[in-house]
Write an enzyme that holds these catalytic residues in place. Structure first.
Site, PDB file in Angstrom:
ATOM      1  N   ASP A  47     -16.240   8.411   9.282  1.00 17.89           N
ATOM      2  CA  ASP A  47     -15.090   7.837   9.034  1.00 17.89           C
ATOM      3  C   ASP A  47     -13.877   8.510   9.207  1.00 17.89           C
ATOM      4  O   ASP A  47     -13.999   9.676   9.142  1.00 17.89           O
ATOM      5  CB  ASP A  47     -15.291   6.938   7.513  1.00 17.89           C
TER       6      ASP A  47
ATOM      7  N   ARG B  98       0.776  -1.290   0.189  1.00 22.70           N
ATOM      8  CA  ARG B  98       0.095  -0.109   0.041  1.00 22.70           C
ATOM      9  C   ARG B  98       0.808   1.033   0.057  1.00 22.70           C
ATOM     10  O   ARG B  98       0.444   2.282  -0.529  1.00 22.70           O
ATOM     11  CB  ARG B  98      -0.929   0.019   1.135  1.00 22.70           C
TER      12      ARG B  98
END
Length: 284
Positions: A143, A39
């Site tokens: 979030d 990532r």
């Protein structure tokens, strides 16, 4: 990974583990080192950095707030789709009808880790069908990841993400895309207006502006936390809930042995009791 990309050492991985634990409460197991390397490698290429240590130094710079948020976005997991774990939505329909019968005010639902928005929009469909699209209800969706929040606010999804949506709800609340949006759907504006999105770190969930919340969805998030973080997050989350309100967690999750004012009703559903003595965990 590309040939020539640097390798993430154990020492560097330990730094990023501590970073995401401190920033988001996510406790990465040792086996996640390849995932973290994959990532972050793309970001190293974009920045022209030749090592993960160099990226770590960049994150530690006081002025690197935006880059730290980008790293949190990259290292957090956001798997979701419409009508995931459908038993919760079947219960929700019955529960909001019962709430409407016994309380006059607004019914508030919080999707506390809303990812790209499928969960709060699913909740909105259920409430629109049960209480009416113009009914006195509201959904708060939060979030930590700013990238997924931008996608959630846009409300556009590929067809495979909505495949579990009942046909009647699909017809009423999802608009089929055309031309460049072929194979996509968009949440109908009248439904989207019932959902309020905002960024919130669950480590500071007691800072949510809204209180007296009737139902909280916190599903498939606790599995990423260690026991201490779970207890801290849930204790603060309870301060936002209405007495007698409900918390829904993922079917693979448990609050076993956590000392909280939450009484288990079903394996993934808990009731908040503000006056309950905290002695012996979250279960009767």
């Amino acid at each position: 990974m590309r040939n020539g990309d640097p390798t993430l050492s154990e020492e560097e991985f330990a730094c990023f583990r501590q970073f995401i634990l401190r920033e988001a409460g996510i406790d990465l197991p040792p086996g996640k080192r390849p995932l973290v390397q994959s990532r972050l490698s793309k970001r190293l290429r974009v920045l022209g950095l030749d090592s993960y240590a160099a990226y770590w130094r960049l994150l530690r710079a006081p002025e690197s707030h935006a880059e730290r948020q980008r790293a949190v976005n990259m290292l957090s997991t956001n798997e979701t789709y419409f009508f995931r774990e459908p038993q919760h939505f079947q219960w929700l329909e019955r529960q909001v009808l019962a709430l409407r019968e016994r309380q006059p005010g607004m019914i508030k639902v919080w999707s506390a880790a809303c990812s790209t928005g499928e969960e709060p929009y699913t909740i909105a469909m259920v409430l629109a069908e049960t209480l009416g699209i113009s009914g006195n209800w509201r959904i708060f969706a939060t979030d930590i990841n700013t990238k997924v929040l931008a996608s959630a606010k846009r409300g556009v999804y590929p067809l495979d993400r909505v495949r579990r949506t009942p046909p009647l709800l699909w017809q009423r609340y999802l608009l089929r895309g055309r031309d460049e949006y072929e194979g996509m759907v968009k949440v109908a504006p009248e439904l989207a207006r019932k959902v309020e999105f905002s960024q919130l770190n669950l480590l500071q969930c007691n800072q949510l502006h809204h209180t007296e919340i009737d139902i909280v969805f916190l599903r498939n998030v606790l599995i990423y936390f260690n026991e201490a973080t779970k207890l801290d997050v849930l204790a603060h989350l309870c301060t936002r809930m209405k007495n007698g309100g409900h918390l829904l967690i993922g079917h693979s999750e448990s609050l076993h042995k956590l000392d909280l004012p939450l009484v288990q009703e079903e394996p993934s559903r808990y009731r908040f009791e503000a006056a309950r003595q905290l002695s012996g965990g979250g279960k009767k």
